[in-house]
Write a protein that holds these residues in place. Structure first.
Motif, PDB file in Angstrom:
ATOM      1  N   ILE A  21       0.828  -1.205   0.000  1.00  0.00           N
ATOM      2  CA  ILE A  21       0.000   0.000   0.000  1.00  0.00           C
ATOM      3  C   ILE A  21       0.864   1.256   0.000  1.00  0.00           C
ATOM      4  CG2 ILE A  21      -1.776   1.291   1.250  1.00  0.00           C
ATOM      5  CD1 ILE A  21      -2.746  -1.325  -0.057  1.00  0.00           C
ATOM      6  N   ALA A  22       1.938   1.235   0.781  1.00  0.00           N
ATOM      7  CA  ALA A  22       2.837   2.393   0.848  1.00  0.00           C
ATOM      8  C   ALA A  22       4.262   1.900   1.023  1.00  0.00           C
ATOM      9  CB  ALA A  22       2.431   3.320   1.990  1.00  0.00           C
ATOM     10  N   VAL A  23       5.214   2.723   0.597  1.00  0.00           N
ATOM     11  CA  VAL A  23       6.632   2.361   0.677  1.00  0.00           C
ATOM     12  C   VAL A  23       7.351   3.344   1.602  1.00  0.00           C
ATOM     13  CG1 VAL A  23       6.615   1.315  -1.606  1.00  0.00           C
ATOM     14  CG2 VAL A  23       7.152   3.743  -1.383  1.00  0.00           C
ATOM     15  N   GLY A  24       8.649   3.110   1.790  1.00  0.00           N
ATOM     16  CA  GLY A  24       9.422   3.917   2.718  1.00  0.00           C
ATOM     17  C   GLY A  24       9.338   5.408   2.449  1.00  0.00           C
ATOM     18  N   GLY A  25       9.111   6.179   3.527  1.00  0.00           N
ATOM     19  CA  GLY A  25       9.021   7.628   3.407  1.00  0.00           C
ATOM     20  C   GLY A  25       7.610   8.147   3.255  1.00  0.00           C
ATOM     21  N   GLN A  26       6.652   7.293   2.926  1.00  0.00           N
ATOM     22  CA  GLN A  26       5.268   7.722   2.763  1.00  0.00           C
ATOM     23  C   GLN A  26       4.504   7.574   4.073  1.00  0.00           C
ATOM     24  OE1 GLN A  26       3.951   5.296  -0.622  1.00  0.00           O
ATOM     25  NE2 GLN A  26       4.298   7.039  -1.977  1.00  0.00           N
ATOM     26  N   THR A  27       3.489   8.409   4.234  1.00  0.00           N
ATOM     27  CA  THR A  27       2.654   8.381   5.434  1.00  0.00           C
ATOM     28  C   THR A  27       1.282   7.828   5.077  1.00  0.00           C
ATOM     29  OG1 THR A  27       3.805  10.268   6.408  1.00  0.00           O
ATOM     30  CG2 THR A  27       1.628   9.745   7.279  1.00  0.00           C
ATOM     31  N   VAL A  28       0.860   6.806   5.788  1.00  0.00           N
ATOM     32  CA  VAL A  28      -0.410   6.143   5.512  1.00  0.00           C
ATOM     33  C   VAL A  28      -1.324   6.271   6.716  1.00  0.00           C
ATOM     34  CG1 VAL A  28       0.536   3.914   6.259  1.00  0.00           C
ATOM     35  CG2 VAL A  28      -1.476   3.961   4.791  1.00  0.00           C
TER      36      VAL A  28
ATOM     37  N   GLN B 170     -15.007   9.150   2.926  1.00  0.00           N
ATOM     38  CA  GLN B 170     -15.540   8.139   2.011  1.00  0.00           C
ATOM     39  C   GLN B 170     -14.939   6.759   2.264  1.00  0.00           C
ATOM     40  OE1 GLN B 170     -15.620   9.426  -2.138  1.00  0.00           O
ATOM     41  NE2 GLN B 170     -15.556  11.569  -1.507  1.00  0.00           N
ATOM     42  N   ASN B 171     -14.376   6.565   3.464  1.00  0.00           N
ATOM     43  CA  ASN B 171     -13.876   5.253   3.882  1.00  0.00           C
ATOM     44  C   ASN B 171     -12.700   4.796   3.029  1.00  0.00           C
ATOM     45  OD1 ASN B 171     -13.954   2.893   5.519  1.00  0.00           O
ATOM     46  ND2 ASN B 171     -15.055   1.797   3.912  1.00  0.00           N
ATOM     47  N   ARG B 172     -11.819   5.733   2.661  1.00  0.00           N
ATOM     48  CA  ARG B 172     -10.667   5.410   1.840  1.00  0.00           C
ATOM     49  C   ARG B 172      -9.370   5.595   2.629  1.00  0.00           C
ATOM     50  NH1 ARG B 172     -11.899   9.229  -3.263  1.00  0.00           N
ATOM     51  NH2 ARG B 172     -12.124  10.657  -1.483  1.00  0.00           N
ATOM     52  N   VAL B 173      -8.404   4.716   2.348  1.00  0.00           N
ATOM     53  CA  VAL B 173      -7.078   4.849   2.939  1.00  0.00           C
ATOM     54  C   VAL B 173      -6.365   6.032   2.274  1.00  0.00           C
ATOM     55  CG1 VAL B 173      -4.823   3.733   3.234  1.00  0.00           C
ATOM     56  CG2 VAL B 173      -6.927   2.405   3.495  1.00  0.00           C
ATOM     57  N   LEU B 174      -5.602   6.768   3.078  1.00  0.00           N
ATOM     58  CA  LEU B 174      -4.870   7.923   2.571  1.00  0.00           C
ATOM     59  C   LEU B 174      -3.368   7.655   2.608  1.00  0.00           C
ATOM     60  CD1 LEU B 174      -6.791  10.708   4.562  1.00  0.00           C
ATOM     61  CD2 LEU B 174      -7.278   9.888   2.257  1.00  0.00           C
ATOM     62  N   VAL B 175      -2.674   8.059   1.565  1.00  0.00           N
ATOM     63  CA  VAL B 175      -1.212   8.018   1.530  1.00  0.00           C
ATOM     64  C   VAL B 175      -0.736   9.423   1.201  1.00  0.00           C
ATOM     65  CG1 VAL B 175       0.828   7.120   0.357  1.00  0.00           C
ATOM     66  CG2 VAL B 175      -1.058   5.589   0.908  1.00  0.00           C
ATOM     67  N   ASP B 176       0.062   9.993   2.104  1.00  0.00           N
ATOM     68  CA  ASP B 176       0.519  11.375   1.977  1.00  0.00           C
ATOM     69  C   ASP B 176      -0.665  12.315   1.789  1.00  0.00           C
ATOM     70  OD1 ASP B 176       3.108  10.550   2.274  1.00  0.00           O
ATOM     71  OD2 ASP B 176       3.581  10.561   0.134  1.00  0.00           O
TER      72      ASP B 176
ATOM     73  N   PRO C 289      -2.005   8.200  11.571  1.00  0.00           N
ATOM     74  CA  PRO C 289      -0.967   8.278  10.537  1.00  0.00           C
ATOM     75  C   PRO C 289       0.322   7.568  10.952  1.00  0.00           C
ATOM     76  CG  PRO C 289      -2.011  10.409  10.830  1.00  0.00           C
ATOM     77  CD  PRO C 289      -2.514   9.533  11.937  1.00  0.00           C
ATOM     78  N   VAL C 290       0.889   6.813  10.033  1.00  0.00           N
ATOM     79  CA  VAL C 290       2.146   6.095  10.251  1.00  0.00           C
ATOM     80  C   VAL C 290       3.076   6.424   9.087  1.00  0.00           C
ATOM     81  CG1 VAL C 290       3.267   3.859  10.518  1.00  0.00           C
ATOM     82  CG2 VAL C 290       0.964   4.212  11.434  1.00  0.00           C
ATOM     83  N   THR C 291       4.258   6.927   9.410  1.00  0.00           N
ATOM     84  CA  THR C 291       5.265   7.176   8.375  1.00  0.00           C
ATOM     85  C   THR C 291       6.131   5.930   8.237  1.00  0.00           C
ATOM     86  OG1 THR C 291       5.306   9.551   8.838  1.00  0.00           O
ATOM     87  CG2 THR C 291       7.190   8.625   7.656  1.00  0.00           C
ATOM     88  N   VAL C 292       6.094   5.338   7.058  1.00  0.00           N
ATOM     89  CA  VAL C 292       6.808   4.085   6.816  1.00  0.00           C
ATOM     90  C   VAL C 292       8.310   4.358   6.816  1.00  0.00           C
ATOM     91  CG1 VAL C 292       7.074   2.125   5.252  1.00  0.00           C
ATOM     92  CG2 VAL C 292       4.856   3.281   5.447  1.00  0.00           C
ATOM     93  N   PRO C 293       9.088   3.629   7.625  1.00  0.00           N
ATOM     94  CA  PRO C 293      10.541   3.842   7.636  1.00  0.00           C
ATOM     95  C   PRO C 293      11.173   3.492   6.284  1.00  0.00           C
ATOM     96  CG  PRO C 293       9.824   2.560   9.554  1.00  0.00           C
ATOM     97  CD  PRO C 293       8.669   2.615   8.605  1.00  0.00           C
ATOM     98  N   PRO C 294      12.301   4.117   5.954  1.00  0.00           N
ATOM     99  CA  PRO C 294      12.997   3.767   4.702  1.00  0.00           C
ATOM    100  C   PRO C 294      13.339   2.273   4.682  1.00  0.00           C
ATOM    101  CG  PRO C 294      13.908   5.771   5.650  1.00  0.00           C
ATOM    102  CD  PRO C 294      12.969   5.210   6.674  1.00  0.00           C
ATOM    103  N   GLY C 295      13.200   1.656   3.500  1.00  0.00           N
ATOM    104  CA  GLY C 295      13.502   0.231   3.373  1.00  0.00           C
ATOM    105  C   GLY C 295      12.427  -0.672   3.930  1.00  0.00           C
TER     106      GLY C 295
ATOM    107  N   ALA D 161      -1.774   5.646  -8.259  1.00  0.00           N
ATOM    108  CA  ALA D 161      -1.587   6.225  -9.590  1.00  0.00           C
ATOM    109  C   ALA D 161      -2.521   7.405  -9.825  1.00  0.00           C
ATOM    110  CB  ALA D 161      -1.800   5.166 -10.658  1.00  0.00           C
ATOM    111  N   THR D 162      -3.806   7.227  -9.521  1.00  0.00           N
ATOM    112  CA  THR D 162      -4.774   8.296  -9.741  1.00  0.00           C
ATOM    113  C   THR D 162      -4.715   9.337  -8.643  1.00  0.00           C
ATOM    114  OG1 THR D 162      -6.235   6.732 -10.848  1.00  0.00           O
ATOM    115  CG2 THR D 162      -7.220   8.790 -10.087  1.00  0.00           C
ATOM    116  N   ALA D 163      -4.539   8.853  -7.418  1.00  0.00           N
ATOM    117  CA  ALA D 163      -4.598   9.767  -6.276  1.00  0.00           C
ATOM    118  C   ALA D 163      -3.410  10.718  -6.240  1.00  0.00           C
ATOM    119  CB  ALA D 163      -4.656   8.971  -4.983  1.00  0.00           C
ATOM    120  N   LEU D 164      -2.213  10.185  -6.394  1.00  0.00           N
ATOM    121  CA  LEU D 164      -1.021  11.012  -6.253  1.00  0.00           C
ATOM    122  C   LEU D 164      -0.599  11.639  -7.564  1.00  0.00           C
ATOM    123  CD1 LEU D 164       1.110   8.778  -3.848  1.00  0.00           C
ATOM    124  CD2 LEU D 164      -0.540  10.569  -3.298  1.00  0.00           C
TER     125      LEU D 164
END
Length: 308
Positions: free
Chosen positions: A159-166, A172-178, A202-208, A264-267
């Motif tokens: 869903i999210a990679v390092g450095g992104q906040t989820v 509307q019951n949707r997960v948010l990234v950044d 909110p959780v910021t995913v650690p690098p790697g 892809a659409t959101a960001l």
């Protein structure tokens, strides 16, 4: 007169023909006995069969270890992208181990990974056999990809990679990234479990690391709950075994695994990427125009030569 006819080739003495052939009747004159084809030794196949079997097993182990391996889907957490449930014919998926040697997992990828130390809630249990002989053959079968899955191996979607906040969720019951809502067409709401996702801070995913979740959003022990959630629920990239590419069994489910990027659409893509198609078009236009002019010139030269 006869000498003239013989020299012109219009008639020929039969004796001369026999002389040239080397034997009466036109035989080749080769009196050496013909060699008989070698007969295959009886039983050679059965002597080679053990070698073939051992070679096949070694190749299978190497392929499973370094190229690809078949995994069974043991739980309902990825319904209905991947089938895995009690009483049903669980999917077997081919996991590619090469892709991530040259790139990192991306949002939308379905990955198989080893559960981190903090991941204590296993999605399924494998009973250890009491008989050591049975245990040995079960280990061999697992090595070849036919045995029971390891309870510490999981399959989830990135869903999210390092450095992104989820975080979850918006109105509307949707997960948010950044801060941007995701587009997740693969979500499945299991009957009787509702259609609202559990909220988390909110959780910021650690690098790697990766933030992973199941497609069956309300029946999946994933990054939201494993290790107590938060950073402890993230998965190190080095724990990823491979990318699930194709459903290989049962035959009725043969298909590629859909992996749309929910971001892809959101960001959106960077502005410079939106100009790539136009740039490629311009780059390809020059050689095409040059080639066209070259062909027209050649055709014109040919016509002028023909007129002369």
């Amino acid at each position: 007169m006869a000498d003239v006819m013989r020299s012109s080739g219009s008639a020929e003495d039969p004796q001369d023909e026999e002389h040239r052939s080397g034997a009466p009747g036109g035989d080749s004159g080769d009196n050496s006995p013909r060699r008989k084809p070698r007969e295959k030794k009886k039983g050679s196949f059965w002597r080679e069969l053990p070698i073939l079997i051992v070679t096949a097993l070694v190749l299978t182990v190497l392929i499973q270890a370094f190229v690809a391996r078949v995994y069974v889907i043991p739980s309902q957490s990825m319904e209905q992208t991947l089938h895995g449930c009690t009483g049903c014919n669980n999917d077997r998926v081919l996991v590619d181990k090469i892709t991530y040697r040259f790139s990192d997992p991306e949002p939308g990828d379905v990955v198989v990974f080893r559960g981190p130390q903090a991941w204590v809630q296993n999605e399924f249990q494998t009973e250890e056999p009491s008989n050591p002989v049975v245990g040995f053959f079960q280990s061999v079968a697992s090595l070849l990809g036919f045995g029971a899955p390891d309870e510490k191996d999981f399959v989830k979607r990135v869903i999210a990679v390092g450095g992104q906040t989820v975080e979850c969720c918006d109105a509307q019951n949707r997960v948010l990234v950044d801060g941007k809502p995701l587009n997740e067409p693969y979500l499945y709401w299991e009957p009787g479990r509702g259609v609202g996702q559990d909220e988390f801070e909110p959780v910021t995913v650690p690098p790697g690391h990766l933030w992973v979740m199941g497609d069956n959003r309300n029946d999946s022990a994933d990054s939201r709950v494993q290790g107590g959630g938060g950073i402890n629920g993230t998965v190190p990239v080095e724990n990823v075994i491979g990318k699930a590419q194709v459903i290989v069994l049962p035959p009725t489910r043969w298909q590629a695994i859909p992996e749309p990027n929910p971001q892809a659409t959101a960001l959106g893509a960077p502005s410079w990427q939106s100009g790539l198609p136009l740039g490629v078009g311009f780059a390809a236009a020059f050689p095409v125009v040059w080639l066209g002019r070259r062909l027209v010139g050649v055709m014109g030269e040919r016509r002028s030569v023909e007129r002369r």
